[in-house]
Design a protein around this motif. Structure first.
Motif, short mmCIF file in Angstrom:
data_model
loop_
_atom_site.label_atom_id
_atom_site.label_comp_id
_atom_site.label_asym_id
_atom_site.label_seq_id
_atom_site.Cartn_x
_atom_site.Cartn_y
_atom_site.Cartn_z
N LYS A 2 -10.06 -2.25 -29.75
CA LYS A 2 -10.11 -0.87 -29.26
C LYS A 2 -9.13 -0.77 -28.10
CE LYS A 2 -13.93 1.51 -29.30
NZ LYS A 2 -13.78 2.31 -30.53
N ILE A 4 -6.50 1.43 -25.28
CA ILE A 4 -6.18 2.59 -24.45
C ILE A 4 -4.66 2.61 -24.26
CG2 ILE A 4 -6.28 3.57 -22.12
CD1 ILE A 4 -8.87 3.99 -23.41
N ASN A 180 -7.79 9.64 -32.57
CA ASN A 180 -7.93 8.27 -32.09
C ASN A 180 -7.57 7.23 -33.15
OD1 ASN A 180 -8.86 9.45 -29.72
ND2 ASN A 180 -10.99 9.33 -30.38
N LEU A 200 -10.03 14.37 -23.58
CA LEU A 200 -10.20 13.35 -22.53
C LEU A 200 -9.04 13.38 -21.54
CD1 LEU A 200 -11.62 10.37 -24.63
CD2 LEU A 200 -12.85 11.79 -22.99
N LEU A 227 -15.90 7.11 -23.48
CA LEU A 227 -15.07 6.24 -24.33
C LEU A 227 -15.95 5.33 -25.20
CD1 LEU A 227 -12.29 5.12 -21.79
CD2 LEU A 227 -12.02 6.72 -23.70
N VAL A 237 -7.34 5.32 -27.99
CA VAL A 237 -7.45 6.58 -27.26
C VAL A 237 -6.16 6.76 -26.46
CG1 VAL A 237 -8.70 7.91 -25.53
CG2 VAL A 237 -9.96 6.42 -27.11
N SER A 271 -15.23 -3.49 -20.19
CA SER A 271 -15.20 -2.63 -21.37
C SER A 271 -14.53 -3.38 -22.51
CB SER A 271 -14.44 -1.33 -21.08
OG SER A 271 -13.06 -1.49 -21.28
N PHE A 273 -12.16 -2.24 -24.24
CA PHE A 273 -10.84 -1.65 -24.45
C PHE A 273 -9.72 -2.52 -23.88
CE2 PHE A 273 -13.59 1.98 -24.96
CZ PHE A 273 -12.98 2.72 -25.96
#
Length: 436
Positions: A2, A4, A180, A200, A227, A237, A271, A273
């Motif tokens: 995942k 960012i 996404n 976002l 998120l 994202v 996280s 991410f």
């Protein structure tokens, strides 16, 4: 995985000075150098320098893990060199870490992609050359002015060899699909697309300090919770926004720098991410689907179309008048004319002429240096009238120069034609005398 993807637009136009009808034909200095210098210095202190320091500190604290991307317009780069060289130095230091990707765009932050393929390509090439000169890197991802995108533009961008392009994650092209994911262009299948998650992104860029917003105050914990609530299959994202969000549009006193720091650190430490640059994203993540945009989209205003710049007759009149000069300008050799042509194409000039009201109108009023869109139009058209006179006079001068050169050549050719037999006879006569 995942991911960012943090992307920031860095752009400042060369703003025009007040240019009256009576200045036409008398004054060829169109830009408000004093105001432009003051604005750049102010934003440097409020945004660019403190924000760059925060990013550098995080990159150094987490080597190889924190990554961001920028597109810096040619007009911004030119003004950094003129008025704030320390800002340019700080961006160079960020890029030198190897964890900051620079994207290509039109040099002038222009709308050339909508009207002129050759001008568009020329500006993109000029921007790439400038990025190489200043930073020693070559962009492989493209971001058009204000994320403007269409199938037609996608084909042009793909033909220039770019691997990916950024645009808006609007329902106009997505339908029920999520922004996404990585997509590809239906018109140019080799071109990957990264779509802005506008909900976002705008929570940070526009709503962060809005106390009437139901989610105010926005904290890093709240944002990361949102998120984490995204479906597991949504891989990336894309948080795309103006860099001036930090310290200029959202003031430091409201906690925007603290938010940037805490959000970045918490995503790194607690996280699932991972931060990626646009090029890393399109090389590491699978393509979800292909998308088509028969009509241009953008990231501006609620309509997310071209109406921010070409939504009324004033804007169309100014835009058409500008590009009617393109063929003439291409013949010009005067450096000042060519430089003015470059800066007069900047999209902000047309943005200031927008006559929208309600929420969109308030945003336009925030950015414009004019008291009304009509004054913006009048001022621009006065400048353009003088510019057209200069172009016409320059081309006439070039034509006279070419005519004089042609006449001189004809005279020389005729003189040579007359003298050639005489010279031949003289040579023969000398040879006879030499034999005797």
């Amino acid at each position: 995985m995942k991911a960012i993807c943090l992307y920031f637009q860095v752009h400042q136009p060369f703003r025009l000075k007040t240019y009256r009808f009576f200045d036409i034909g008398k004054d060829d200095n169109y830009f408000d150098n004093h105001s432009n210098a003051g604005i750049i210095r102010k934003i440097a202190e409020k945004c660019y320098l403190p924000a760059n320091k925060i990013l550098m500190d995080i990159i150094r604290a987490y080597p190889g893990r924190f990554k961001v991307a920028f597109s810096i317009s040619g007009t911004a780069l030119d003004q950094f060199e003129l008025y704030a060289p320390e800002v340019l130095k700080s961006f160079r230091e960020l890029v030198a870490t190897g964890h900051v990707e620079l994207l290509a765009e039109t040099y002038s932050h222009s709308l050339a992609s909508l009207v002129s393929g050759d001008e568009f390509k020329k500006q993109v090439k000029r921007h790439i050359k400038r990025i190489r000169q200043l930073f020693g890197v070559t962009p492989t991802t493209f971001r058009n002015t204000e994320l403007i995108y269409s199938d037609k533009i996608a084909r042009k961008v793909a033909m220039m060899g770019f691997e990916a392009m950024l645009t808006e994650g609007t329902e106009k092209i997505l339908g029920p699909q999520s922004p996404n994911h990585i997509y590809k262009s239906q018109a140019a299948p080799n071109l990957k697309l990264l779509l802005k998650n506008y909900r976002l992104s705008d929570d940070i860029a526009f709503r962060f300090s809005d106390q009437s917003w139901q989610q105010w105050p926005l904290t890093s914990q709240k944002f990361i919770k949102w998120l984490n609530e995204l479906p597991e299959e949504q891989q990336i994202v894309n948080l795309f926004m103006d860099y001036e969000t930090f310290g200029e549009h959202q003031w430091a006193a409201n906690g925007i720098f603290d938010f940037l720091t805490s959000l970045s650190l918490e995503l790194l430490t607690s996280s699932p991410f991972t931060f990626v640059t646009p090029t890393e994203a399109i090389r590491q993540l699978d393509v979800r689907n292909s998308l088509s945009a028969s009509n241009p989209i953008s990231w501006a205003d609620e309509a997310r179309d071209l109406s921010a710049w070409l939504g009324n007759e004033l804007q169309h009149d100014a835009f058409d008048s500008l590009y009617k000069l393109k063929k003439k300008v291409k013949k010009c050799t005067d450096k000042k004319i060519l430089n003015d042509w470059k800066y007069l194409q900047t999209s902000d000039h047309f943005y200031y002429m927008c006559t929208k009201d309600m929420a969109d109108g308030e945003v336009h009023k925030y950015f414009t240096p004019y008291s009304s869109p009509y004054l913006a139009f009048i001022n621009y058209m006065n400048v353009l009238s003088d510019f057209e006179i200069r172009v016409t006079q320059h081309l006439r001068a070039l034509r006279r120069q070419r005519e004089q050169q042609l006449i001189k050549k004809l005279i020389n050719d005729e003189r040579e034609a007359i003298l050639q037999p005489v010279m031949a006879d003289l040579i023969v006569e000398r040879k006879i005398k030499a034999r005797k």
